[in-house]
Write an enzyme that holds these catalytic residues in place. Sequence first.
Site, mmCIF file in Angstrom:
data_model
loop_
_atom_site.group_PDB
_atom_site.id
_atom_site.type_symbol
_atom_site.label_atom_id
_atom_site.label_comp_id
_atom_site.label_asym_id
_atom_site.label_seq_id
_atom_site.Cartn_x
_atom_site.Cartn_y
_atom_site.Cartn_z
ATOM 1 N N LYS A 194 0.965 -1.297 -0.045
ATOM 2 C CA LYS A 194 0.069 0.142 -0.033
ATOM 3 C C LYS A 194 0.824 1.309 0.068
ATOM 4 C CE LYS A 194 -2.051 -1.907 3.391
ATOM 5 N NZ LYS A 194 -3.098 -2.195 4.680
ATOM 6 N N ASP A 229 -5.795 -5.501 10.504
ATOM 7 C CA ASP A 229 -7.091 -4.967 10.519
ATOM 8 C C ASP A 229 -8.206 -5.858 10.326
ATOM 9 O OD1 ASP A 229 -6.317 -5.179 7.965
ATOM 10 O OD2 ASP A 229 -6.803 -3.120 7.184
#
Length: 494
Positions: A194, A229
Amino acid sequence: MKTGKVATVIGAATACAVAAVVVQRYVKKSRRWGRVMAILKELEEKCATPMWKLRQVADAMTVEMHAGLASEGGSKLKMLITYVDNLPTGNEEGLFYALDLGGTNFRVLRVQLGGKDGGIVSQDFTEVSIPPNLMVGTSDELFDYIAAELAKFVAQEDQKFQVPPGGRRELGFTFSFPVMQTSITSGNLIKWTKGFNIDDAVGKDVVAALTEAIQRQGLDMRVTALVNDTVGTLAGGRYTNKDVIAAVILGTGTNAAYVERAQAIPKWHGTLPKTGEMVINMEWGNFRSSHLPLTEYDSSLDAESLNPGEQIFEKIISGMYLGEIVRRVLCKMAEEALIFGDTVPSKLKVPFILRTPDMSAMHHDSSADLSVVGSKLKSILEIPGTPLEVRKVVVELCNIIATRGARLSAAGIFGILKKLGKDTISDVEGQKNVIAMDGGLYEHYSEYSQCLENTLHELVGEDVSKSVVIEHSNDGSGIGAALLAASHSQYLEG
Ligand code: ADP
Ligand code: MG
C-alpha cells in the site's frame, strides 16, 4: 460579368475547400471516436467476469488456501497463523487502547468495556494522517511519530481514565501489513504494501519497534495483542455477533481473515494445540491466478509499482488502484484516440492523480449532463468543457473497472465459504454465516458494494444466500484490537 464569374469560381473553390476540411474533420473525428469505442470494447471484454470465470477464481482461491495451510511458502496466499484462538466473548472488562496503522491514516482509540452484558461503555478516538515522507523513511521516524500521537492522546484524556495503581495501560496494535507472528505479542514484518516502503523495518519485530518508540515518549503502556485490521474486524464482529466466521477489508488495500479448525492447519505443528480454532490471516491481496481477468493496464500498473509481481489481487480490486487503472485507460484513449483533443492533457499523465473516491463520485453521477464527471475532469485533470459523449465513456470506464473488482471480491469470499464447506448450507436450521466487512471502499463506493453482494448471492444460489450475511462492521478493526488486548490482558486472573 467577368469579374463576377471569377468571384463565383473562387467562391466555389473556397466552399469546396471548407467542405473538404469539415468532412476531413468529421471523418477524423469519427475515426477517433471509433478508436475510443474500440478501446472501451476491448477493455470490457478483457475485464469480463461471467459466472463460470468467477467459479474458477473461487476454486483457485480454495486450492491456494489449502496449499498455504499445508506448508510455509506453499502458496501465494501466506495463510498466516495469528495466535488469536480466543475471540472476544462479550465478557471483557476494563480500559483498553488500540492503535490502528495500515493505510493513509492511523487511529488511536480508547475503549471502556463493561463486562458481561455491559458492552462498550465508552469509546473515543483520534485520527491522524501519515506524512508521505514517513511512509518511505526510516522505521524509527515512523514509530516515533505514531508514539508521539499516542502519548498526546493519553495526555489529553479525562482523569477518570486513570489506570489502577500497579497496572499499566494495555494496547492492541492493529498493523495491517503482512507479518509473520511468533506469538500474540510479536511478529516480524514480511514486506510493506500500500505505498509504504521502509527498508530497515523489513524482517524486524514490529511490536518491539513500537514498544521502544512508546518508551522514548516516556509513556507507560504495553502492547498485549498484535493483529491486522482484518483480524481486528473479525474480533470486533464476533463481539457483537457469534455467527461471524470471516472478515474482509476493502479499503486502500484488501485482505481477509477467517476462523479455521486447528486440525486443518498441517503447517501448525510442534508444541501448539491441535484442537480448537485459530484465526488465519490469508493475506489474500497477494492472491493470483491464471483465471484472473487481467489487462495491459494492470500489467503496466504492476510493473511500475513499488512491488511488481506482488499483490496482484489487491491491484485489481482495492481502493488504492481502481482510480489509477481508470486513469491509465483514459491516458490510452487520449494518446491513441485523442479523446480530449489533439494533445494529451499533462495532468492525465500523473500516476495516481485520479483517486478512487473521485472515480466513485463520477460513477455515481446521476445528473442528466453528468456534471459531476465534467467538474471532476476539470478540477483534477484540467480538462474543461468535456462533451456529454466523452463523460459517458468515463462513467462506463468506471463501471467496467469497479464491476470487475467487486465481482472478483465476491468470488474470493465464495472461495472462503467453499474452504469451510459453508457454500452449500441453507438456513433451514436458522444457521447464519456472517462475513464482517469494513474499509472505505466497501463503505463509500455503493455501486461496488452492491455489485459485490449481488454477485455473492448469485454465486451461492438462492437457497444458501439466505444463510450468508454480509455485515458492515464499522471500524471494527480498531475496537477489535482493543477487545483482543482485553482478552489477552496481562492482568487476567487465572
Ligand atoms: P485504510 O484502508 O487506508 O486503512 P479506509 O478503510 O478508510 O482506510 O479506506 C480508505 C480507502 O477507501 C481510500 O484509500 C479509498 O481508496 C477508499 N475510499 C474512501 N472513500 C471512498 C469513496 N467515497 N469512494 C470510493 N472509495 C473510497
Ligand atoms: Mg483500515
